[in-house]
Design a protein around this motif. Structure first.
Motif, mmCIF file in Angstrom:
data_model
loop_
_atom_site.group_PDB
_atom_site.id
_atom_site.type_symbol
_atom_site.label_atom_id
_atom_site.label_comp_id
_atom_site.label_asym_id
_atom_site.label_seq_id
_atom_site.Cartn_x
_atom_site.Cartn_y
_atom_site.Cartn_z
ATOM 1 N N ASN A 40 0.641 -1.107 0.135
ATOM 2 C CA ASN A 40 -0.030 -0.094 -0.006
ATOM 3 C C ASN A 40 0.983 1.276 -0.088
ATOM 4 O O ASN A 40 0.572 2.060 -0.674
ATOM 5 N N ASP A 41 1.961 1.202 0.633
ATOM 6 C CA ASP A 41 2.884 2.449 0.873
ATOM 7 C C ASP A 41 3.493 2.805 -0.616
ATOM 8 O O ASP A 41 3.701 3.757 -0.826
ATOM 9 N N ILE A 42 3.922 1.709 -1.013
ATOM 10 C CA ILE A 42 4.680 1.646 -2.309
ATOM 11 C C ILE A 42 3.487 2.323 -3.456
ATOM 12 O O ILE A 42 3.837 3.001 -4.606
ATOM 13 N N TYR B 94 -1.708 -12.155 -4.255
ATOM 14 C CA TYR B 94 -1.196 -10.868 -5.078
ATOM 15 C C TYR B 94 -2.316 -10.263 -5.555
ATOM 16 O O TYR B 94 -2.092 -8.921 -5.231
ATOM 17 N N ARG B 95 -2.962 -10.795 -6.293
ATOM 18 C CA ARG B 95 -4.190 -9.913 -7.055
ATOM 19 C C ARG B 95 -5.097 -9.389 -5.920
ATOM 20 O O ARG B 95 -5.520 -8.122 -6.101
ATOM 21 N N GLU B 96 -5.275 -10.095 -4.891
ATOM 22 C CA GLU B 96 -6.116 -9.468 -3.966
ATOM 23 C C GLU B 96 -5.460 -8.147 -2.838
ATOM 24 O O GLU B 96 -5.970 -7.240 -2.685
ATOM 25 N N ASP B 97 -4.122 -8.477 -2.727
ATOM 26 C CA ASP B 97 -3.316 -7.282 -2.325
ATOM 27 C C ASP B 97 -3.315 -6.111 -2.742
ATOM 28 O O ASP B 97 -3.580 -4.929 -2.290
ATOM 29 N N LEU B 98 -3.181 -6.434 -4.075
ATOM 30 C CA LEU B 98 -3.339 -4.953 -5.028
ATOM 31 C C LEU B 98 -4.816 -4.581 -5.086
ATOM 32 O O LEU B 98 -5.151 -3.258 -5.038
ATOM 33 N N GLY B 99 -5.772 -5.190 -5.049
ATOM 34 C CA GLY B 99 -7.381 -4.975 -5.322
ATOM 35 C C GLY B 99 -7.827 -4.200 -3.918
ATOM 36 O O GLY B 99 -8.208 -3.002 -4.024
ATOM 37 N N MET B 100 -7.127 -4.729 -2.827
ATOM 38 C CA MET B 100 -7.510 -4.027 -1.431
ATOM 39 C C MET B 100 -6.563 -2.876 -1.478
ATOM 40 O O MET B 100 -7.114 -2.013 -0.662
ATOM 41 N N GLY B 101 -5.294 -2.956 -1.975
ATOM 42 C CA GLY B 101 -4.519 -1.772 -1.843
ATOM 43 C C GLY B 101 -4.985 -0.774 -2.341
ATOM 44 O O GLY B 101 -4.776 0.544 -1.878
ATOM 45 N N LEU B 102 -5.461 -0.663 -3.598
ATOM 46 C CA LEU B 102 -6.038 0.487 -4.419
ATOM 47 C C LEU B 102 -7.123 0.822 -3.718
ATOM 48 O O LEU B 102 -7.360 2.203 -3.770
ATOM 49 N N THR C 49 -10.216 -7.718 -6.324
ATOM 50 C CA THR C 49 -9.093 -8.176 -6.794
ATOM 51 C C THR C 49 -8.528 -7.495 -8.165
ATOM 52 O O THR C 49 -9.380 -6.794 -8.854
ATOM 53 N N ILE C 50 -7.357 -7.424 -8.528
ATOM 54 C CA ILE C 50 -7.060 -7.071 -10.000
ATOM 55 C C ILE C 50 -6.780 -8.207 -10.646
ATOM 56 O O ILE C 50 -6.637 -9.286 -10.451
ATOM 57 N N GLY C 51 -6.415 -7.879 -11.912
ATOM 58 C CA GLY C 51 -5.818 -8.922 -12.925
ATOM 59 C C GLY C 51 -7.069 -10.119 -13.491
ATOM 60 O O GLY C 51 -6.228 -11.023 -13.570
ATOM 61 N N ALA C 52 -8.238 -10.001 -13.140
ATOM 62 C CA ALA C 52 -9.248 -10.830 -13.531
ATOM 63 C C ALA C 52 -10.381 -10.116 -14.519
ATOM 64 O O ALA C 52 -10.590 -9.108 -14.367
ATOM 65 N N GLU D 261 -13.163 -5.546 -10.014
ATOM 66 C CA GLU D 261 -13.687 -4.367 -9.894
ATOM 67 C C GLU D 261 -12.612 -3.192 -9.894
ATOM 68 O O GLU D 261 -13.297 -2.101 -10.133
ATOM 69 N N VAL D 262 -11.693 -3.583 -9.458
ATOM 70 C CA VAL D 262 -10.647 -2.757 -9.379
ATOM 71 C C VAL D 262 -9.346 -2.784 -10.382
ATOM 72 O O VAL D 262 -9.128 -3.951 -10.608
ATOM 73 N N GLY D 263 -8.662 -1.713 -10.579
ATOM 74 C CA GLY D 263 -7.421 -1.846 -11.258
ATOM 75 C C GLY D 263 -7.531 -1.929 -12.908
ATOM 76 O O GLY D 263 -6.508 -1.843 -13.471
ATOM 77 N N VAL D 264 -8.816 -1.814 -13.221
ATOM 78 C CA VAL D 264 -9.105 -1.860 -14.956
ATOM 79 C C VAL D 264 -9.603 -0.417 -15.126
ATOM 80 O O VAL D 264 -10.383 0.074 -14.356
ATOM 81 N N PRO D 265 -9.570 0.132 -16.217
ATOM 82 C CA PRO D 265 -10.177 1.471 -16.568
ATOM 83 C C PRO D 265 -11.529 1.190 -16.505
ATOM 84 O O PRO D 265 -11.918 0.230 -17.001
#
Ligand SMILES: CC1=C(CCC(=O)O)c2cc3nc(cc4[nH]c(cc5[nH]c(cc1n2)c(C)c5CCC(=O)O)c(CCC(=O)O)c4C)C(CCC(=O)O)=C3C
Ligand SMILES: [Fe+2]
Length: 401
Positions: free
Chosen positions: A109-111, A140-148, A388-391, A395-399
């Protein structure tokens, strides 16, 4: 091959994503403690809410305590990052690499916030897990989904994921090299022990996971066609590739076993455990083993403790010769092969990828850039699915179209 990327989502029906002009790479890993004071807080992050018994937590803490409270994993990721940066530079690719972890500083999240503050908007996630499965991929996909979500960067920073790389020359070449070396080492040990004709067994080993995770690994369409779980099938395919490419291994017996089981005793995990398997091997007349840790990309604590300490001790007690093959680490083939994967996704000025196609040498590959709905699914304790992202159904991570 003609390619038809959906203009709204940017991926095709095979889960391949169109090349993009990424402006940053995020190397995402597990993380590890950097001193004695970090050990327990780190282990609480790892096991947060998943019911790992306290005795087990203390048991695991001992492995880190004996190493000054330091996991080697962070230094290894720093070294990998530096090697990847050098490889990008040597190819004239101007793309910054950031490093963030699931369980310890620097946290993902910090990164993410730093990436955004530095002005980057299109990020390619490179996770350190090679195979399909919850822990190695979806988490890892969830880490980024939750992080965003947590950072409010949803819809601001776009994050796509590099495919799982178990099937690539990047990942398997170092094990092919390493198996040759270790076979020679064990043969020398047996000669020195007066058993030049001794029986050598090649023991492939990976992280055990709960049977429920193993059975949920991969998309339904692929799971339905297999006669074992996909996580195990991918490891078997990697083992077969390595065996087929090491002449010195011809005719030797081999097996696939598991390490580092945790969780409650009554929950079924993948078996057999390496130590039990070694006992059976010794009883069956094996004289020496070469242990090939195909579940991991670096010699971190799970390797140093569970293999180089426990499994090695087991072998000493049983009178078995032992050598452990090195993990990919910063092997030249691993580093350059990972950048090849980046080039498959990175758009040049004409919009085409810097590298054509999807490189793959092991059965079951190439894996998807974009996962199907239900891939490696595992609900949170409250029964809901995490973002998640990458699926396909992210719901998140995609435009937003
Ligand atoms: C598939 C897989 C990988 C490979 C993919 C990848 O590389 O991502 C991996 C990597 C790693 N696992 C690691 C360490 C730990 N894993 C644990 C617990 C667990 N791992 C699991 C699976 C995996 N794990 C599972 C299903 C659990 C139990 C449930 C849970 O709690 O999620 C625990 C808890 C305590 C315990 O062992 O009981 C620890 C301390 C370290 C760091 C080592 C270091 O510090 O050098 C690394 C790289
Ligand atoms: Fe683990």
């Amino acid at each position: 091959m003609t390619q038809s990327f959906d203009p709204r989502t940017g991926y095709d029906e095979n889960g391949r994503m169109e090349p993009k002009a990424y402006d940053a790479i995020l190397l995402a890993s597990f993380g590890g403690p950097e001193g004695q004071d970090d050990v327990i807080p780190f282990l609480r992050n790892v096991t947060g809410g998943r019911g790992i018994p306290d005795e087990r937590l203390e048991e695991v803490a001992v492995h880190y305590r004996k190493n000054g409270g330091v996991s080697p994993i962070n230094a290894q990721n720093r070294a990998l990052k530096a090697a990847l940066e050098a490889e990008l530079a040597s190819r004239g690719i101007d793309l910054p690499i950031y490093w963030g972890n699931r369980n310890w500083h620097p946290f993902v999240n910090d990164i993410l916030e730093q990436i955004a503050a530095d002005g980057h908007r299109k990020v390619l996630l490179m996770g350190t897990g090679a195979y399909a499965g919850y822990s190695a991929c979806r988490q890892y996909r969830e880490d980024l989904g939750m992080g965003l979500r947590a950072t409010g960067l949803e819809g601001v920073v776009e994050v796509d994921k590099l495919r799982q790389f178990f099937d690539t020359p990047a990942f398997v070449t170092p094990f092919v090299d390493g198996l040759r070396t270790s076979l020679a080492t064990v043969r020398e040990q047996l000669e020195a022990a007066g058993k030049p004709e001794g029986r050598i067994k090649i023991v492939f080993v990976t992280h055990s996971i709960p049977m429920s995770d193993a059975n949920a690994a991969g998309p339904e369409a692929i799971r339905a066609k297999l006669d074992e779980n996909l996580y195990t099938a991918q490891h078997r395919a990697v083992a077969n590739y390595i065996l087929a490419n090491v002449e010195e291994a011809a005719g030797l017996e081999h097996s696939l076993v598991y390490q580092s089981r945790s969780g409650a005793p009554h929950t079924p995990w993948l078996e057999p455990d390496i130590n039990d398997a070694l006992e059976e091997d010794a009883a069956a007349g094996v004289d020496g083993v070469v242990v090939v840790p195909i579940g991991f990309i670096s010699d971190h604590m799970e390797v140093l403790w569970d293999l180089d300490t426990e499994a090695k001790d087991t072998c000493a007690e049983l009178g078995l010769a032992f050598d452990r093959v090195a993990t990919p680490g910063t092997h030249e083939a691993f580093v350059s092969g990972l950048i090849d994967l980046v080039e498959e996704r990175l758009a040049s000025k004409d919009g085409k990828a810097l590298r054509e196609g999807r490189c793959s040498v092991v059965d079951g590959g190439p894996w998807f850039d974009v996962c199907r709905p239900g891939c490696c699914e595992k609900a949170a304790l409250d029964g809901t699915l995490r973002p998640t992202i990458g699926a396909v159904d992210s719901e998140v991570g995609v435009p937003q179209a």
